[in-house]
Design an enzyme around this catalytic site. Sequence first.
Site, mmCIF file in Angstrom:
data_model
loop_
_atom_site.group_PDB
_atom_site.id
_atom_site.type_symbol
_atom_site.label_atom_id
_atom_site.label_comp_id
_atom_site.label_asym_id
_atom_site.label_seq_id
_atom_site.Cartn_x
_atom_site.Cartn_y
_atom_site.Cartn_z
ATOM 1 N N ASP A 162 -4.040 0.154 12.348
ATOM 2 C CA ASP A 162 -4.046 -1.122 11.944
ATOM 3 C C ASP A 162 -3.501 -2.174 12.002
ATOM 4 O O ASP A 162 -2.997 -2.964 11.200
ATOM 5 C CB ASP A 162 -5.003 -1.224 10.673
ATOM 6 C CG ASP A 162 -5.633 -2.504 10.106
ATOM 7 O OD1 ASP A 162 -5.694 -2.902 10.775
ATOM 8 O OD2 ASP A 162 -5.633 -1.989 8.614
ATOM 9 N N GLU A 181 0.918 -1.528 0.501
ATOM 10 C CA GLU A 181 0.262 -0.375 -0.143
ATOM 11 C C GLU A 181 1.168 1.496 0.190
ATOM 12 O O GLU A 181 0.431 2.169 0.147
ATOM 13 C CB GLU A 181 -0.915 0.486 0.999
ATOM 14 C CG GLU A 181 -1.898 -1.298 1.436
ATOM 15 C CD GLU A 181 -2.860 -1.084 1.567
ATOM 16 O OE1 GLU A 181 -2.948 -0.374 2.734
ATOM 17 O OE2 GLU A 181 -3.405 -2.063 2.404
ATOM 18 N N LYS A 230 -15.981 -1.852 2.635
ATOM 19 C CA LYS A 230 -15.535 -1.558 1.453
ATOM 20 C C LYS A 230 -16.177 -2.244 0.130
ATOM 21 O O LYS A 230 -16.814 -3.247 0.688
ATOM 22 C CB LYS A 230 -13.854 -2.867 2.239
ATOM 23 C CG LYS A 230 -13.091 -2.178 2.637
ATOM 24 C CD LYS A 230 -11.968 -3.622 2.792
ATOM 25 C CE LYS A 230 -10.973 -2.740 3.910
ATOM 26 N NZ LYS A 230 -9.586 -4.147 4.666
#
Length: 428
Positions: free
Chosen positions: A245, A208, A341
Site C-alpha cells: 500500500d 499499525e 472501510k
Amino acid sequence: MSTSTRIANLHAREILDSRGNPTLAVTLVLESGLEAGAAVPSGASTGTNEAVELRDGDLARYGGKGVLAAIRGVEGPIASVLRGHDVCDQVALDHAMIALDGTPNKGRLGANAILGVSMAAARAASVVEGVPLYQQLGGEEACLLPMPSMNVLNGGKHADSGLDFQEFMIVPLGAPTFAEALRYGAETYAAIRSILHKGGFKTAVGDEGGFAPALENNEAACELIVEAIEAAGYRPGEDIAIALDPAASSFGEGGIYNLARAGQGRLDRTAMLALYGRWINSYPIVSIEDGFAEDDWQGFTELTAAQGQRIQVMGDDITVTNPNFIQNAIDLKAMNAVLIKLNQIGTVTETVEAVALCRKVGWRTMVSHRSGETNDDFIADFAVACRAGQMKCGAPCRGERLAKYNRVLDIERALGKRAIFTNPFANA
C-alpha cells in the site's frame, strides 16, 4: 414489533484510540433494557472524498480533536429520530440517520457519530436474534474467512522511517486455515524483528504495528521481507506473498511522485508504472493498493491494463467505500479490487452496498482497519458477513490489531467444518 427490538435511547462517550486521540464509543439501549455498543476508528491517511468526522476544533482540548459535538449529536437529534425504531431493520435506521444529516458527506452530524450508532445497532440486533454478529449481517452463507494481509513494515504517514511507501504487508496465501495463516504471519514477523536486530536497526513499530526501520530505500523493504519469509522456513510466493500500500496520494501530485524520502527522486506516471513492473517481476507481489494518487485515474487504469492479470490492483483513497466512486472505477476499468472501510462511508448499510457492487462485477474486496483503532472487533465479523475473502488489520502485534485477528480465530472455531478459507489469488 415487540419492546425487545425497539430503540429506547442512545448514549455516547469520548474514548482514546490507538494513537492517543479521542474517538467515539456509542451505547444503544433497547426498551427491554438490553444494551450494545461500538467504538469508531479514525484514519491518518484519509481520502479527500471520505465521509467527514466531526471534531470539535477546540484547541484547548486534545488539540482540537475532541468529539463532544459528535456526542451531542448522538444523544440529541439522532436519539430523538431513532427512538421507537426497530433495531433489526438496519437499512431503515441507517437511512433515517442519513436523511437527518442531510449532507452528501455526513458533515453535519459527523460520520463518526452516525457510524457508531449504526454499528451498535447491528450488535444489538445480533443479541436480540440470538446469533453471532457475522451471521446476523451475512446470514447462513457467512462462512468464508478472510485472508489476512499483515502490515510488517511501516512508512509514509504511519511511521517516521525512511520509507515513502506506507505499508509493506505479508499475505500467507499458502496456509490451509486462518489459524495457520496467522501463525505463518506471526513467525515471519518475528523473523523480520530478528533480522533487523542483528542488522543494528531499530525495532520500534509504527501506528499499525509494523516495524519502522531506516532502510536505504523502498525496494530494500521487499528484499527484507523475502529474506524473513525464507528465514521463517517458508517459500516466497508459494507460502507467503507480499502486498503493498504505497498510499501514493501522500507523495504524488499532478502525475508526479516524489520518492525523495528514500532517495529515489521524482518519478512521473510512466516511471512509476515501470517501477511497479520491475518489482512485480522481482518479488512475490500479489497486490498493490493506492499505487497512484487519489485523483490519478489514468495511473490506476494504466496499472490495471498492464498488470491486472497478474496482481490485484486495489483502490482505497480513490474509491473511499463509496458506490458512486466505485461505479466510476468500474466504468473506467481502473482496478480489480476495492478496500472497504466502514468509516469512509459512515453506515453499515452503505458499506454492504459497496461490497455488493464489487461482487456484482467480480471484483475482490478487502475489509480494513484504520491507523487509529480501538479494541472493537466489529470488522472481523463484518469481513466474514460480507464474504470479502480478505482483511487487513495491521501487524500481528498491538492489542487493537490482535483483537480483530483473534476474533476471526473465534469465528473459525465456531464455524467448525463449515468454515471456508481459500487463497483469493489462486486464479489471478
